[in-house]
Design an enzyme around this catalytic site. Structure first.
Site, short mmCIF file in Angstrom:
data_model
loop_
_atom_site.label_atom_id
_atom_site.label_comp_id
_atom_site.label_asym_id
_atom_site.label_seq_id
_atom_site.Cartn_x
_atom_site.Cartn_y
_atom_site.Cartn_z
N THR A 1 -4.91 -9.11 -5.23
CA THR A 1 -3.96 -10.21 -5.47
C THR A 1 -4.64 -11.50 -5.89
OG1 THR A 1 -2.39 -9.31 -3.88
CG2 THR A 1 -2.21 -11.65 -4.33
N SER B 1 -6.18 -2.76 -5.07
CA SER B 1 -7.03 -1.99 -4.15
C SER B 1 -6.36 -0.71 -3.65
CB SER B 1 -7.50 -2.85 -2.98
OG SER B 1 -6.49 -3.00 -2.01
N1 ASP Z 1 -1.88 -4.73 -3.58
C1 ASP Z 1 -2.88 -5.77 -3.44
C2 ASP Z 1 -4.25 -5.11 -3.38
O1 ASP Z 1 -4.60 -4.62 -2.35
C3 ASP Z 1 -2.61 -6.59 -2.22
C4 ASP Z 1 -3.56 -7.74 -1.98
O2 ASP Z 1 -4.57 -7.92 -2.62
O3 ASP Z 1 -3.28 -8.52 -1.05
O4 ASP Z 1 -4.94 -5.07 -4.36
#
Ligand code: ASP
Length: 353
Positions: free
Chosen positions: A19, A64
């Site tokens: 994010t 991720s």
């Molecule tokens: N979906 C994102 C990730 O894990 C969530 C985040 O970075 O907070 O890449």
């Protein structure tokens, strides 16, 4: 003299995605990873630190959720190839699988004596209220921090998020929206971040050898994770244990390591044990430890070769099993090592176990 003042810290940022560097897709409105230049342009304050800060980026950066053992190897390769060139490493990573990556790196980077600080954010760096800028700057400062001997303050893999620094292989993502997204329920914080960064030096990992960094590649993901729950069907358990190619099982149990006492569960575990599967007992509780034998409801597990993971997190148990099988150890050796700490990921089991 403050040893830091005599030396300009050299930090390597490893941007994997998450994010922190995401932007909104104008068509779908969903967040998607974006390039490193966009991220770094949004943190001009980094220059005020007067450190040498270089970077390496995943190409392309990823959410991720797509993280896998090959990516862990990529991160380790960057650390290994640059180990003598930098004082510390900051890995920018999505929060969803951050605790898995932190756990895996902690096993793969044996004899690590420099900080590998993993951070990210809940809001993208381009948002006005982002937590990413503060997390990134604090992570870089922690990666540059030295103790009173001039040695790196942090000599392990750690997760920095908002107000706390946690041991990486002890941390768990506990909130999908709170800025303090991580917590370690069974180990104290390594540092509390407020006006100052206050390290708890007693909690920090220190080596008792002088061996050089040794990086272990080649994880083996031939494992399955099984959650117990009231109503679990016999067919479902047997099917999971019979998954072709499986060498190890992380069995997530109730409370202090308990399971339903139905004979078919003991029987299924007995067969798994006979086939040479390593089954480690990890509690579904966020805090506390497995103590096999405390309740009769765990007797059949111990009697059928299930080993206790004590207070290890599920994330660390998964990474540790992949790491141990990747070392080519026998099932007996993997089973034994799952009960003993390697790099601070679990507390020593009490002597009555
Ligand atoms: N979906 C994102 C990730 O894990 C969530 C985040 O970075 O907070 O890449």
């Amino acid at each position: 003299m403050n040893p830091q003042s005599a030396h300009q810290p050299r930090i390597l940022l490893i941007y994997t995605g998450g994010t922190i560097g995401m932007i909104e897709n104008p068509d779908t409105k969903s967040l998607q990873p974006f390039d490193f230049d966009h991220l770094i342009d949004n943190v001009p304050k980094l220059r005020m630190l007067n450190y040498v800060i270089d970077n390496v980026s995943f190409n392309p950066p990823i959410d991720s959720s797509d993280m896998c053992p090959e990516h862990w190897e990529d991160i380790c390769r960057v650390v290994e190839n640059n180990y003598h060139l930098y004082d510390g490493f900051v890995v920018l990573h999505g929060t969803d699988t951050m605790a898995y990556t932190a756990s895996a790196l902690s096993f793969m980077l044996e004899n690590l004596r420099k900080p590998v600080i993993i951070t990210g954010s809940q809001l993208p760096i381009g948002e006005v209220r982002t937590d990413g800028e503060e997390n990134l700057i604090t992570a870089v400062q922690i990666a540059a921090a030295v103790d009173r001997h001039g040695d790196p303050m942090v000599q392990e893999v750690a997760i920095l998020f908002e107000n706390y620094l946690w041991r990486g292989n002890r941390a768990t993502k506990r909130s999908a929206d709170n800025f303090n997204a991580f917590k370690s329920h069974n180990y104290p914080q390594l540092a509390k971040i407020g006006l100052d960064i206050n390290f708890d030096e007693d909690a920090l990992f220190r080596h008792h050898n002088r061996e050089p960094l040794k990086v272990h590649y080649g994880l083996d993901s031939s494992i399955v994770v099984i959650d117990l729950y009231p109503g679990l069907r016999k067919e479902a358990l047997i099917h999971a244990l019979d998954t072709p190619g499986t060498k190890g099982v992380v069995l997530r149990t109730f409370g202090a390591g308990n399971a339903p006492t139905s004979p078919w569960i003991a029987e299924a575990l007995h067969h798994a044990n006979e086939r040479g599967l390593v089954v480690v007992n990890v509690t579904q509780c966020v805090g506390g430890a497995v103590v096999q034998g405390r309740y009769a409801a765990s007797d059949a597990l111990a009697a059928n070769g299930v080993v206790s993971g004590a207070d290890i997190t599920t994330e660390a148990a998964i990474a540790k099993m992949m790491f141990l099988f990747g070392q080519g150890l026998t099932a007996a050796e993997v089973g034994r090592k799952m009960t003993q700490p390697i790099c601070g990921e679990m507390s020593l089991p009490s002597s009555d176990e």
